[in-house]
Design an enzyme around this catalytic site. Structure first.
Site, PDB file in Angstrom:
ATOM      1  N   ASP A   8     -43.039  53.147  81.478  1.00  0.00           N
ATOM      2  CA  ASP A   8     -44.128  54.074  81.786  1.00  0.00           C
ATOM      3  C   ASP A   8     -43.833  54.950  82.998  1.00  0.00           C
ATOM      4  O   ASP A   8     -44.320  56.059  83.105  1.00  0.00           O
ATOM      5  CB  ASP A   8     -45.428  53.309  82.054  1.00  0.00           C
ATOM      6  CG  ASP A   8     -45.956  52.698  80.770  1.00  0.00           C
ATOM      7  OD1 ASP A   8     -45.456  53.069  79.698  1.00  0.00           O
ATOM      8  OD2 ASP A   8     -46.862  51.859  80.859  1.00  0.00           O
ATOM      9  N   ARG A  28     -34.819  52.251  72.762  1.00  0.00           N
ATOM     10  CA  ARG A  28     -35.756  51.618  73.694  1.00  0.00           C
ATOM     11  C   ARG A  28     -37.204  52.010  73.392  1.00  0.00           C
ATOM     12  O   ARG A  28     -38.132  51.323  73.801  1.00  0.00           O
ATOM     13  CB  ARG A  28     -35.435  52.015  75.142  1.00  0.00           C
ATOM     14  CG  ARG A  28     -34.036  51.608  75.570  1.00  0.00           C
ATOM     15  CD  ARG A  28     -33.716  52.037  76.985  1.00  0.00           C
ATOM     16  NE  ARG A  28     -34.339  51.166  77.966  1.00  0.00           N
ATOM     17  CZ  ARG A  28     -35.461  51.373  78.595  1.00  0.00           C
ATOM     18  NH1 ARG A  28     -36.117  52.493  78.387  1.00  0.00           N
ATOM     19  NH2 ARG A  28     -35.953  50.512  79.431  1.00  0.00           N
ATOM     20  N   GLU A  49     -11.005  70.500  71.823  1.00  0.00           N
ATOM     21  CA  GLU A  49     -11.719  71.612  72.474  1.00  0.00           C
ATOM     22  C   GLU A  49     -13.058  71.909  71.822  1.00  0.00           C
ATOM     23  O   GLU A  49     -13.779  72.789  72.251  1.00  0.00           O
ATOM     24  CB  GLU A  49     -10.858  72.878  72.463  1.00  0.00           C
ATOM     25  CG  GLU A  49      -9.480  72.685  73.052  1.00  0.00           C
ATOM     26  CD  GLU A  49      -9.513  72.003  74.422  1.00  0.00           C
ATOM     27  OE1 GLU A  49     -10.191  72.525  75.314  1.00  0.00           O
ATOM     28  OE2 GLU A  49      -8.853  70.955  74.569  1.00  0.00           O
ATOM     29  N   PRO A  88     -21.124  69.806  75.506  1.00  0.00           N
ATOM     30  CA  PRO A  88     -21.589  70.249  76.830  1.00  0.00           C
ATOM     31  C   PRO A  88     -22.308  71.598  76.780  1.00  0.00           C
ATOM     32  O   PRO A  88     -22.927  72.004  77.768  1.00  0.00           O
ATOM     33  CB  PRO A  88     -20.309  70.311  77.667  1.00  0.00           C
ATOM     34  CG  PRO A  88     -19.184  70.285  76.703  1.00  0.00           C
ATOM     35  CD  PRO A  88     -19.677  69.652  75.442  1.00  0.00           C
TER      36      PRO A  88
HETATM   37 CL1  6GU Z   1     -22.237  65.801  74.691  1.00  0.00          CL
HETATM   38  N1  6GU Z   1     -19.689  66.202  75.230  1.00  0.00           N
HETATM   39  C1  6GU Z   1     -18.666  66.439  76.057  1.00  0.00           C
HETATM   40  N2  6GU Z   1     -17.448  66.551  75.565  1.00  0.00           N
HETATM   41  N3  6GU Z   1     -18.816  66.585  77.361  1.00  0.00           N
HETATM   42  C2  6GU Z   1     -20.049  66.456  77.843  1.00  0.00           C
HETATM   43  C3  6GU Z   1     -21.158  66.194  77.041  1.00  0.00           C
HETATM   44  C4  6GU Z   1     -20.939  66.080  75.708  1.00  0.00           C
HETATM   45  N4  6GU Z   1     -22.244  66.118  77.815  1.00  0.00           N
HETATM   46  C5  6GU Z   1     -21.827  66.321  79.055  1.00  0.00           C
HETATM   47  N5  6GU Z   1     -20.500  66.533  79.081  1.00  0.00           N
END
Ligand code: 6GU
Length: 248
Positions: free
Chosen positions: A169, A154, A116, A89
Site C-alpha cells: 500500500d 505481486r 543492437e 531502453p
Molecule cells: Cl528493457 N533493455 C535494455 N537492453 N536496456 C535497458 C532496458 C531494457 N531498460 C533499461 N535499460
C-alpha cells in the site's frame, strides 16, 4: 495469469522461475510462464536470427522475418493473443502505475532483444508496447522482463501473504512514498542504537513516528514523489510542506 517470454537466452530465467515466490505462484496455478527460444524460428543450420545493419555500423540487428513469425506463433498457441511488450531502453519507463495496468491483463508476451535491437519493422508490424527499466543500458531485455514478471505477479490476488500485500500500500499508484527505516535485534550494535521510540510500546506514537519518517525520507531522497502525490491527491489549498506536519 500467463506470461510468454521470447528470448535468445531462456536459460537466464530457469533459476528465477524456480525460487521462492514465483515458484509458489506457479505451483499454485496462479501464474504460468512459458519460455520460447527465438532461435527456434531460425531456418538455417546456424540458427541465424540477426544480421548486420543496412547502412553499416556496429552490432547486429534481430531479423524481422524471424522475430515476427516467432511472436505470431506464440500468440496463436493460447486462446487470447495477449498484450505484447518489447523490452527496450527506448520504451516507457516501468513504474507502479504501469505495473498495475499490466496486472489486469490475462496474458503478457515479453519480447527480449539482444544485440543492437530489432529491425524497426518488428515494431511497425506487431505494434508492441515498448518498456524500459530506466536510463541505462543492459545487454538485453531479459532482466527487464524479469522485473515486469516479478512486479506484476505481486499484485495477483493470492500470490503474496496478507502482511506483504499490506506493505505494498505504501507504494501503490495513489500513494507513492518511501518506507520508514526498520530495526530488529540487537538493540545496540557497534554503538548504533535502535530509536528509543520503537522500544516504548506506545503503538500510537510508533505509528506517528513511522509516518513522519516516511515523509522525511521521501522529502530528502525523492522530493519528486511528494510533488507528484500533491498533484494527484492533495486538496488544492494544501501546502507542500503540510504532508507530515501532524506527525510531530
Ligand atoms: Cl528493457 N533493455 C535494455 N537492453 N536496456 C535497458 C532496458 C531494457 N531498460 C533499461 N535499460
Amino acid at each position: 495469469m500467463r506470461f510468454d517470454v521470447l528470448t535468445l537466452f531462456p536459460g537466464i530465467f530457469t533459476s528465477f522461475l524456480e525460487e521462492s515466490l514465483l515458484k509458489s505462484a506457479i505451483d499454485g496455478g496462479l501464474v504460468q510462464v512459458s519460455l520460447h527460444n527465438i532461435r527456434d524460428w531460425a531456418d538455417d543450420r546456424h540458427g541465424t536470427v540477426d544480421d548486420t545493419p543496412y547502412g553499416g555500423g556496429a552490432g547486429m540487428v534481430m531479423k524481422v522475418d524471424k522475430v515476427v513469425p516467432c511472436v505470431e506463433d506464440v500468440q496463436a498457441a493460447a486462446p487470447t493473443a495477449g498484450r505484447l511488450l518489447l523490452m527496450s531502453p527506448q520504451g516507457r519507463r516501468l513504474d507502479q502505475p504501469l505495473v498495475e495496468e499490466l496486472a489486469r491483463e490475462e496474458r503478457l508476451l515479453l519480447l527480449c532483444g539482444r544485440y543492437e535491437g530489432f529491425d524497426e519493422r518488428v515494431v511497425e508490424i506487431l505494434r508492441p508496447q515498448e518498456v524500459s527499466l530506466g536510463d541505462f543500458i543492459l545487454n538485453g531485455g531479459e532482466v527487464a522482463a524479469m522485473a515486469v514478471i516479478e512486479s506484476v505477479i505481486r499484485l495477483i490476488p493470492g500470490v503474496l501473504g496478507d502482511a506483504d500485500s499490506a506493505r505494498y500500500d505504501s507504494f501503490s499508484s495513489g500513494n507513492r512514498i518511501l518506507e520508514e527505516p526498520q530495526y530488529t535485534r540487537p538493540r545496540e550494535y557497534r554503538g548504533h542504537e535502535v530509536p528509543e521510540i520503537l522500544l516504548s510500546g506506545d503503538h500510537g506514537r510508533v505509528d506517528q513516528w513511522r509516518a513522519q519518517q516516511r515523509v522525511l525520507r521521501t522529502r530528502e531522497r525523492r522530493p519528486d514523489l511528494l510533488e507528484k502525490s500533491q498533484e494527484n491527491t492533495a486538496a488544492p489549498a494544501e501546502k507542500r510542506s503540510g504532508a507530515g506536519e501532524n506527525n510531530k
